[in-house]
Write a protein that holds these residues in place. Sequence first.
Motif, mmCIF file in Angstrom:
data_model
loop_
_atom_site.group_PDB
_atom_site.id
_atom_site.type_symbol
_atom_site.label_atom_id
_atom_site.label_comp_id
_atom_site.label_asym_id
_atom_site.label_seq_id
_atom_site.Cartn_x
_atom_site.Cartn_y
_atom_site.Cartn_z
ATOM 1 N N TYR A 1 10.413 42.044 12.432
ATOM 2 C CA TYR A 1 10.394 43.233 13.281
ATOM 3 C C TYR A 1 11.794 43.425 13.840
ATOM 4 O O TYR A 1 12.431 42.471 14.287
ATOM 5 C CB TYR A 1 9.427 43.069 14.453
ATOM 6 C CG TYR A 1 7.983 42.842 14.075
ATOM 7 C CD1 TYR A 1 7.347 43.656 13.150
ATOM 8 C CD2 TYR A 1 7.247 41.835 14.676
ATOM 9 C CE1 TYR A 1 6.019 43.463 12.811
ATOM 10 C CE2 TYR A 1 5.913 41.621 14.353
ATOM 11 C CZ TYR A 1 5.302 42.429 13.408
ATOM 12 O OH TYR A 1 3.997 42.232 13.074
ATOM 13 N N ILE A 2 12.280 44.665 13.824
ATOM 14 C CA ILE A 2 13.592 44.972 14.395
ATOM 15 C C ILE A 2 13.399 46.075 15.425
ATOM 16 O O ILE A 2 12.769 47.106 15.145
ATOM 17 C CB ILE A 2 14.602 45.434 13.326
ATOM 18 C CG1 ILE A 2 14.775 44.365 12.250
ATOM 19 C CG2 ILE A 2 15.950 45.756 13.970
ATOM 20 C CD1 ILE A 2 14.015 44.632 10.997
ATOM 21 N N LEU A 3 13.926 45.869 16.609
ATOM 22 C CA LEU A 3 13.868 46.870 17.679
ATOM 23 C C LEU A 3 15.271 47.402 17.885
ATOM 24 O O LEU A 3 16.181 46.650 18.252
ATOM 25 C CB LEU A 3 13.330 46.246 18.972
ATOM 26 C CG LEU A 3 11.987 45.513 18.850
ATOM 27 C CD1 LEU A 3 11.568 44.956 20.194
ATOM 28 C CD2 LEU A 3 10.917 46.431 18.290
ATOM 29 N N ALA A 4 15.473 48.691 17.636
ATOM 30 C CA ALA A 4 16.797 49.309 17.714
ATOM 31 C C ALA A 4 16.807 50.367 18.802
ATOM 32 O O ALA A 4 15.914 51.213 18.865
ATOM 33 C CB ALA A 4 17.165 49.930 16.369
ATOM 34 N N LYS A 5 17.833 50.325 19.643
ATOM 35 C CA LYS A 5 17.960 51.297 20.730
ATOM 36 C C LYS A 5 18.618 52.571 20.231
ATOM 37 O O LYS A 5 19.607 52.521 19.505
ATOM 38 C CB LYS A 5 18.784 50.710 21.874
ATOM 39 C CG LYS A 5 18.892 51.619 23.095
ATOM 40 C CD LYS A 5 19.724 50.971 24.174
ATOM 41 C CE LYS A 5 19.873 51.889 25.378
ATOM 42 N NZ LYS A 5 20.536 53.157 25.043
ATOM 43 N N HIS A 6 18.042 53.728 20.592
ATOM 44 C CA HIS A 6 18.648 55.001 20.236
ATOM 45 C C HIS A 6 19.935 55.210 21.027
ATOM 46 O O HIS A 6 20.158 54.585 22.076
ATOM 47 C CB HIS A 6 17.680 56.157 20.517
ATOM 48 C CG HIS A 6 16.577 56.256 19.517
ATOM 49 N ND1 HIS A 6 15.256 56.059 19.836
ATOM 50 C CD2 HIS A 6 16.604 56.515 18.184
ATOM 51 C CE1 HIS A 6 14.497 56.206 18.750
ATOM 52 N NE2 HIS A 6 15.287 56.476 17.741
ATOM 53 N N ASP A 7 20.740 56.130 20.532
ATOM 54 C CA ASP A 7 22.010 56.404 21.207
ATOM 55 C C ASP A 7 21.806 57.065 22.554
ATOM 56 O O ASP A 7 22.547 56.836 23.502
ATOM 57 C CB ASP A 7 22.888 57.308 20.321
ATOM 58 C CG ASP A 7 23.262 56.619 19.017
ATOM 59 O OD1 ASP A 7 23.347 55.376 19.021
ATOM 60 O OD2 ASP A 7 23.460 57.319 18.007
#
Length: 339
Positions: free
Chosen positions: A56-62
């Motif tokens: 699982y990868i959690l990526a923050k939006h800009d």
Amino acid sequence: MSATSGINTSEELTNAFGNAVDSGTVRFLKISIRNGSLLEDFDKLGEVLEDNEPAYILAKHDEASTWLAIFYVPDSAKVRDKMLYASTRNNLTKALGSTHFTDNLFATSKADVTADAYKKHIAHLNAPKPMSDWEKEMATIKAAEREAGGANYEGSRARRNPLGSSAMGFQWNEDAEIALKELAEGQDSHLVVLAIDPQENISLHSAIPGCSPAVLGSSLPASAPAFAFLAWPHNITSPPRREIVFIYSCPMSSPVKSRMLYSSGFLATYRAGKVVLGDAAQFLAERKIETSDPSELNEEFIKFELGLNTPVTSGTSTPLAKDDDKKAFARPKGPGRKR
């Protein structure tokens, strides 16, 4: 000893520093660390992902504090791992707070977690929804009508709702409105019969000036539902008045679909008709007449439904007993004892 952050200098900074050294006239250079974009950082994921191991990868939006949840499950992963990760992903986002995650991305290979793949994902989300040929044709017609009508376009005048564009109910064809306005402006008996056309708009079925209650039943459709406004001058009340009566006729032989359709638009049609009548709406009877047999409609029936006369009791009714004839209360016998 502190660990390095892994942030590299940009080509712009390198060139600016070289020029400052060569010129000998620059005293200060201000250098700031700026956040990279999610799109630029996407290609870095391939370096930390395994070919056969889900993650699982959690990526923050800009922008803001929203996050993208990436569910990476390679096709070559073990079946047990695939099932385990698939059954756990909802628990993960719920535990961390589902409101933080505004988008999901499902990947089955490293090629699905690149910048190009993310661009395609965003383009898919922003693409217009697929439409059938009929929906495309209707959208084209509406766009053409809107362009022809200008900024204040609210739909064709041939199909408008007298209660307003935001009100519930069927749209009215122009001929139906004109016929009802003519009824409102007259002084004599007048009947306007309305129907719901295949496009589910209120249309004019017939307009009969001089129609009296005596011929009302034969003026309505015998095997199909209909709405009607009857202008009826009478001297039953004092002073005499020209009553406008709303009638809903729904014969039992009507198709079930038609009966349901007319029933759902009964009140909305009455209210819209009240608006079309304008000043004459003050003569619109509050009581509405409903019938499943148009042939029973006559003057006596209308009087009774509007409460303009005293209903006649049938000859078979039992007269009320006088007080002297009332018998004393007889207590009922209880159940017999079991033997």
